[in-house]
Design a protein around this motif. Sequence first.
Motif, PDB file in Angstrom:
ATOM      1  N   UNK A 324       0.881  -1.173  -0.082  1.00 32.47           N
ATOM      2  CA  UNK A 324      -0.140   0.056  -0.067  1.00 32.47           C
ATOM      3  C   UNK A 324       0.741   1.311   0.107  1.00 32.47           C
ATOM      4  N   UNK A 325       0.398   2.439  -0.482  1.00 29.90           N
ATOM      5  CA  UNK A 325       0.888   3.559  -0.605  1.00 29.90           C
ATOM      6  C   UNK A 325       0.872   4.308   0.903  1.00 29.90           C
ATOM      7  N   UNK A 326       0.016   3.772   1.464  1.00 29.03           N
ATOM      8  CA  UNK A 326      -0.335   4.387   2.776  1.00 29.03           C
ATOM      9  C   UNK A 326       0.855   4.427   3.611  1.00 29.03           C
ATOM     10  N   UNK A 327       1.047   5.483   4.609  1.00 27.55           N
ATOM     11  CA  UNK A 327       2.117   5.342   5.652  1.00 27.55           C
ATOM     12  C   UNK A 327       1.324   4.784   6.923  1.00 27.55           C
ATOM     13  N   UNK A 328       2.383   4.246   7.549  1.00 26.70           N
ATOM     14  CA  UNK A 328       1.864   3.498   8.783  1.00 26.70           C
ATOM     15  C   UNK A 328       2.866   4.051  10.182  1.00 26.70           C
ATOM     16  N   UNK A 329       2.344   4.281  11.251  1.00 28.79           N
ATOM     17  CA  UNK A 329       2.926   4.755  12.319  1.00 28.79           C
ATOM     18  C   UNK A 329       2.613   3.820  13.675  1.00 28.79           C
ATOM     19  N   UNK A 330       3.355   3.114  14.410  1.00 29.20           N
ATOM     20  CA  UNK A 330       3.115   2.663  15.522  1.00 29.20           C
ATOM     21  C   UNK A 330       3.683   3.223  16.785  1.00 29.20           C
ATOM     22  N   UNK A 331       2.882   3.272  17.765  1.00 37.64           N
ATOM     23  CA  UNK A 331       3.397   4.048  18.906  1.00 37.64           C
ATOM     24  C   UNK A 331       3.189   2.791  20.238  1.00 37.64           C
ATOM     25  N   UNK A 332       4.232   2.462  20.847  1.00 38.36           N
ATOM     26  CA  UNK A 332       4.063   1.533  21.769  1.00 38.36           C
ATOM     27  C   UNK A 332       4.023   2.198  23.027  1.00 38.36           C
ATOM     28  N   UNK A 333       2.926   1.550  23.879  1.00 42.78           N
ATOM     29  CA  UNK A 333       2.510   1.956  25.155  1.00 42.78           C
ATOM     30  C   UNK A 333       3.331   0.910  26.200  1.00 42.78           C
ATOM     31  N   UNK A 334       4.069   1.634  27.029  1.00 48.37           N
ATOM     32  CA  UNK A 334       4.781   0.335  28.058  1.00 48.37           C
ATOM     33  C   UNK A 334       4.535   0.683  29.613  1.00 48.37           C
ATOM     34  N   UNK A 335       4.646  -0.199  30.208  1.00 49.65           N
ATOM     35  CA  UNK A 335       4.616  -0.174  31.681  1.00 49.65           C
ATOM     36  C   UNK A 335       5.662   0.792  32.274  1.00 49.65           C
ATOM     37  N   UNK A 336       5.224   1.112  33.372  1.00 42.47           N
ATOM     38  CA  UNK A 336       5.863   2.106  34.060  1.00 42.47           C
ATOM     39  C   UNK A 336       7.429   1.281  34.833  1.00 42.47           C
TER      40      UNK A 336
END
Length: 422
Positions: A324-336
């Motif tokens: 796909x020509x679309x862009x993808x962004x992944x943000x990780x949510x982590x534990x304290x």
Amino acid sequence: MRILVVGGGGREHAICWALKKSPKVRELYCAPGNGGIAGVAECVPIQVNQFAEIAEFAVDHAIDLVVIGPDDPLSEGIVDFLEAKQLTVFGPRQNAAIIESSKVFSKELFKKYHIPTAAYESFDNYEAALAYLHSQQIPIVIKADGLAAGKGVIIPHSLEEAEKALHDIMVAKIFGESGNQVVIEEFMTGQEMSILSFVDGNVVRPMVAAQDHKTVFDNDKGPNTGGMGTYSPLPHIDPSVIEEAIEKIIKPTAAAMVSEGRPFRGILFAGLMLTPQGPRTIEFNARFGDPEAQVVLPRLKTDLLDIFLAAINGHLGQMDIQWSDEAAVCVVIASEGYPGPYPKGLPIEGLDDVQDALVFHAGTALKDNQIVTNGGRVLGVTALGSDIADARAKAYAAVERITFPGKHSRTDIAKKALVVQP
């Protein structure tokens, strides 16, 4: 077809999500899976190192294909074990997975076949390593030879830090037996880039490039982690640089493994540094990256199962793989506290409120019908958009909707790729 995916993290959730889209998949299992994977596959309470139990389940359930996700079972020979039971498996055999499980092996391979990488020396003696360290410029890179859950690379910025890192790895054994040998190499400057490829021996089919964020805090501060977020494509990197990395590093590495009698079949993951002298190799992994898989697989238009089967059957070179020509962004949510000690069992709220994003579960569990935290990296929130800015805005909007005590994520994922318009 009946498919069994081995693993229980964000990478395996992304693999299961992609496989589930195939019309050829009739039943999908995951061992052991996690709280989120349970939404797309039937989770089986078998751990990734329980080879005999995995084989027994696969035989009893007439599994047509076993897909191996994590590095540890690959390095321990799960593919060889399952193939000996007449099972069809996607992933490299143990003698090829060594490209990830031994940094000493991979560095010597690069040297032998003239594959661009950082200058280095390897040591199995602490005193000799310490003496070499004192002769080198700081900052420097110190790597435990074996697998260390993505945390075996330390970049000290003072001699004192370097001495402590070396002692921690080789004497205190903070990474266990993985620290029996170390690689000490020059510190390379430049941007990092990840290129994953479907590989069957000499046949290399690169995926779209991605960029990871390894350190835990904004502006690349703090200790290294397994990855705090990724994005794809890389609009700020010239396509010719990506092509140079494929032609001068990735394809020659696959060919080198064939020459060494270790043909690689599976996912070959190149971690690269874009230095002023051109692309250089940081390391190779023998499986999908985590969280690289979470941005690459959502951009894949071709049936993932078809690609796996083509690689297994020697037809990979004939595949027409579309992206796909679309862009993808992944943000990780982590534990304290991650990548140090962190709490588990904390209830996660807001998952049902997420819109315009995919939520891949990395460290979760299902407890009393409630999704709870069960790892350091808890969730990978991925959004697709018309460009990086659009995907990034959607991803962070989704991150805001998800809460649990001590939740932590970087706020600058994909910021490097934002092209400022005049």
